[in-house]
Design a protein around this motif. Structure first.
Motif, PDB file in Angstrom:
ATOM      1  N   THR A  40       0.834  -1.196   0.000  1.00  0.00           N
ATOM      2  CA  THR A  40       0.000   0.000   0.000  1.00  0.00           C
ATOM      3  C   THR A  40       0.871   1.250   0.000  1.00  0.00           C
ATOM      4  N   VAL A  41       0.300   2.358  -0.475  1.00  0.00           N
ATOM      5  CA  VAL A  41       1.023   3.627  -0.476  1.00  0.00           C
ATOM      6  C   VAL A  41       1.372   4.036   0.948  1.00  0.00           C
ATOM      7  N   ALA A  42       0.440   3.829   1.875  1.00  0.00           N
ATOM      8  CA  ALA A  42       0.689   4.194   3.281  1.00  0.00           C
ATOM      9  C   ALA A  42       1.893   3.443   3.826  1.00  0.00           C
ATOM     10  N   LYS A  43       1.976   2.141   3.528  1.00  0.00           N
ATOM     11  CA  LYS A  43       3.123   1.352   3.999  1.00  0.00           C
ATOM     12  C   LYS A  43       4.402   1.805   3.313  1.00  0.00           C
ATOM     13  N   ALA A  44       4.299   2.116   2.024  1.00  0.00           N
ATOM     14  CA  ALA A  44       5.474   2.595   1.301  1.00  0.00           C
ATOM     15  C   ALA A  44       6.014   3.868   1.950  1.00  0.00           C
ATOM     16  N   LEU A  45       5.116   4.775   2.305  1.00  0.00           N
ATOM     17  CA  LEU A  45       5.548   6.024   2.934  1.00  0.00           C
ATOM     18  C   LEU A  45       6.188   5.767   4.291  1.00  0.00           C
ATOM     19  N   ASN A  46       5.638   4.821   5.054  1.00  0.00           N
ATOM     20  CA  ASN A  46       6.220   4.496   6.358  1.00  0.00           C
ATOM     21  C   ASN A  46       7.613   3.899   6.219  1.00  0.00           C
ATOM     22  N   VAL A  47       7.840   3.189   5.103  1.00  0.00           N
ATOM     23  CA  VAL A  47       9.134   2.526   4.905  1.00  0.00           C
ATOM     24  C   VAL A  47      10.153   3.457   4.248  1.00  0.00           C
ATOM     25  N   ILE A  48       9.748   4.122   3.158  1.00  0.00           N
ATOM     26  CA  ILE A  48      10.724   4.919   2.408  1.00  0.00           C
ATOM     27  C   ILE A  48      10.689   6.396   2.784  1.00  0.00           C
ATOM     28  N   GLY A  49       9.557   6.861   3.357  1.00  0.00           N
ATOM     29  CA  GLY A  49       9.458   8.258   3.775  1.00  0.00           C
ATOM     30  C   GLY A  49       8.844   9.155   2.707  1.00  0.00           C
ATOM     31  N   GLY A  50       8.343  10.294   3.143  1.00  0.00           N
ATOM     32  CA  GLY A  50       7.674  11.227   2.241  1.00  0.00           C
ATOM     33  C   GLY A  50       8.600  11.848   1.222  1.00  0.00           C
ATOM     34  N   GLU A  51       9.833  12.167   1.623  1.00  0.00           N
ATOM     35  CA  GLU A  51      10.769  12.793   0.686  1.00  0.00           C
ATOM     36  C   GLU A  51      11.143  11.833  -0.441  1.00  0.00           C
ATOM     37  N   ALA A  52      11.305  10.554  -0.095  1.00  0.00           N
ATOM     38  CA  ALA A  52      11.614   9.560  -1.126  1.00  0.00           C
ATOM     39  C   ALA A  52      10.452   9.441  -2.099  1.00  0.00           C
ATOM     40  N   ALA A  53       9.218   9.472  -1.568  1.00  0.00           N
ATOM     41  CA  ALA A  53       8.039   9.416  -2.434  1.00  0.00           C
ATOM     42  C   ALA A  53       7.994  10.636  -3.357  1.00  0.00           C
ATOM     43  N   TYR A  54       8.342  11.786  -2.820  1.00  0.00           N
ATOM     44  CA  TYR A  54       8.371  12.995  -3.645  1.00  0.00           C
ATOM     45  C   TYR A  54       9.409  12.858  -4.753  1.00  0.00           C
ATOM     46  N   ASN A  55      10.569  12.339  -4.411  1.00  0.00           N
ATOM     47  CA  ASN A  55      11.617  12.169  -5.417  1.00  0.00           C
ATOM     48  C   ASN A  55      11.191  11.185  -6.505  1.00  0.00           C
ATOM     49  N   ILE A  56      10.447  10.144  -6.112  1.00  0.00           N
ATOM     50  CA  ILE A  56       9.915   9.215  -7.112  1.00  0.00           C
ATOM     51  C   ILE A  56       8.935   9.944  -8.019  1.00  0.00           C
ATOM     52  N   SER A  57       8.118  10.828  -7.437  1.00  0.00           N
ATOM     53  CA  SER A  57       7.153  11.578  -8.243  1.00  0.00           C
ATOM     54  C   SER A  57       7.875  12.483  -9.239  1.00  0.00           C
ATOM     55  N   ILE A  58       9.013  13.041  -8.845  1.00  0.00           N
ATOM     56  CA  ILE A  58       9.785  13.890  -9.759  1.00  0.00           C
ATOM     57  C   ILE A  58      10.434  13.042 -10.854  1.00  0.00           C
ATOM     58  N   ALA A  59      10.897  11.852 -10.501  1.00  0.00           N
ATOM     59  CA  ALA A  59      11.464  10.946 -11.508  1.00  0.00           C
ATOM     60  C   ALA A  59      10.400  10.550 -12.525  1.00  0.00           C
ATOM     61  N   GLU A  60       9.186  10.274 -12.031  1.00  0.00           N
ATOM     62  CA  GLU A  60       8.065   9.953 -12.911  1.00  0.00           C
ATOM     63  C   GLU A  60       7.743  11.142 -13.813  1.00  0.00           C
ATOM     64  N   THR A  61       7.758  12.343 -13.234  1.00  0.00           N
ATOM     65  CA  THR A  61       7.486  13.561 -13.998  1.00  0.00           C
ATOM     66  C   THR A  61       8.570  13.797 -15.042  1.00  0.00           C
ATOM     67  N   ALA A  62       9.814  13.482 -14.700  1.00  0.00           N
ATOM     68  CA  ALA A  62      10.917  13.660 -15.643  1.00  0.00           C
ATOM     69  C   ALA A  62      10.693  12.839 -16.901  1.00  0.00           C
ATOM     70  N   ASN A  63      10.191  11.623 -16.742  1.00  0.00           N
ATOM     71  CA  ASN A  63       9.930  10.775 -17.895  1.00  0.00           C
ATOM     72  C   ASN A  63       8.907  11.421 -18.822  1.00  0.00           C
ATOM     73  N   ILE A  64       7.883  12.036 -18.231  1.00  0.00           N
ATOM     74  CA  ILE A  64       6.857  12.731 -19.021  1.00  0.00           C
ATOM     75  C   ILE A  64       7.458  13.959 -19.704  1.00  0.00           C
TER      76      ILE A  64
END
Length: 275
Positions: free
Chosen positions: A68-92
């Motif tokens: 789940t996203v909630a578990k992912a955030l607990n494990v990797i943290g909010g900043e890591a999730a943000y960085n993944i979102s930027i990596a995803e945005t970079a591809n676009i």
């Protein structure tokens, strides 16, 4: 070649998705917690899927499945999730600026490899938040696409220059700036955090002084990717910044381990992010 028109073109041609903007605002808001951030991410099915896929990939190396996203955030943290979102945005964003003189599949794969190498080195050097280096490695070449699109003739001349020299030195020779430097000014216009902007803007040639460890890591990763598959010692390249290489200070064993891992995982993660 001036940077400002390229930055202006990029900022007018592409804007950050609302999810990225809202996620950054939530992370900077002390009244928001991880549950609020999880709800925000869950509104975007594509981003949610990418965060879960990357959280379960070798990029993070967690021993148990994250479902789940909630578990992912607990494990990797909010900043890591943000960085993944930027990596995803970079591809676009990269697809927005795609040019016929660039093989996009090879370009994207090289960008991801640069990110993986930079992250792996940052982990080896025990730098906190090493996933930021994954994003920096991807973003550093953004302006290459824009230059190829806006100045095709100059870019073609650059690509046909077979002189084996340090990558940033060759970029500065042809354009008067480096790709990371220009990319840094572009993402500044997109209001990305200074932790992503400044390391890129500082990758100039010739450097104004000694490079910091984070700048040196990026410099080394870019240099490695530029000559991947060629029998070339990076430290022997003309105009290479030996201070940066020495600051990274990888042993031969560390280098071999990082390169073997990066070669193994690049295609998997590049394809995962493009799916």
């Amino acid at each position: 070649m001036p940077i400002k028109p390229l930055v202006k073109f990029a900022s007018k041609s592409f804007t950050l998705p609302d999810t990225c903007v809202n996620l950054r605002a939530a992370l900077d808001d002390p009244t928001k917690d991880l549950s609020d951030i999880a709800k925000l991410i869950s509104v975007d099915p594509s981003l949610s899927a990418k965060i879960l896929k990357l959280a379960n990939s070798a990029l993070f190396r967690f021993p148990s499945q994250i479902e789940t996203v909630a578990k992912a955030l607990n494990v990797i943290g909010g900043e890591a999730a943000y960085n993944i979102s930027i990596a995803e945005t970079a591809n676009i964003a990269f697809k927005t600026f795609n040019s016929p003189v660039i093989d996009f599949a090879k370009y994207w794969k090289r960008a991801v490899m640069c990110g993986i190498i930079a992250k792996a080195i940052a982990q080896q050097k025990q730098i906190r938040g090493s996933e930021r280096f994954f994003v920096l490695g991807i973003l550093q070449g953004l302006s290459e696409l824009i230059v190829a699109s806006k100045h095709t003739e100059a870019y073609t001349k650059f690509k046909n220059d077979l002189d084996e020299t340090a990558p940033l030195a060759k970029q500065a020779k042809h354009f008067g700036f480096t790709f990371p430097e220009c990319s840094g000014f572009i993402i500044q216009e997109w209001n990305l955090p200074q932790s992503l902007v400044l390391p890129l803007q500082k990758l100039i040639h010739p450097p104004k002084g000694d490079m910091s460890l984070e700048e040196s890591i990026l410099y080394f990763a870019i240099s490695i990717c530029s000559f991947e598959g060629k029998d070339i010692e990076i430290a022997d390249l003309p105009q290479i910044n030996l201070q940066a290489i020495e600051t990274v200070g990888l042993s031969d064993e560390d280098y071999d381990m990082i390169m073997n891992y990066s070669r193994l995982e690049t295609s998997k993660i590049a394809n995962l992010m493009s799916s």
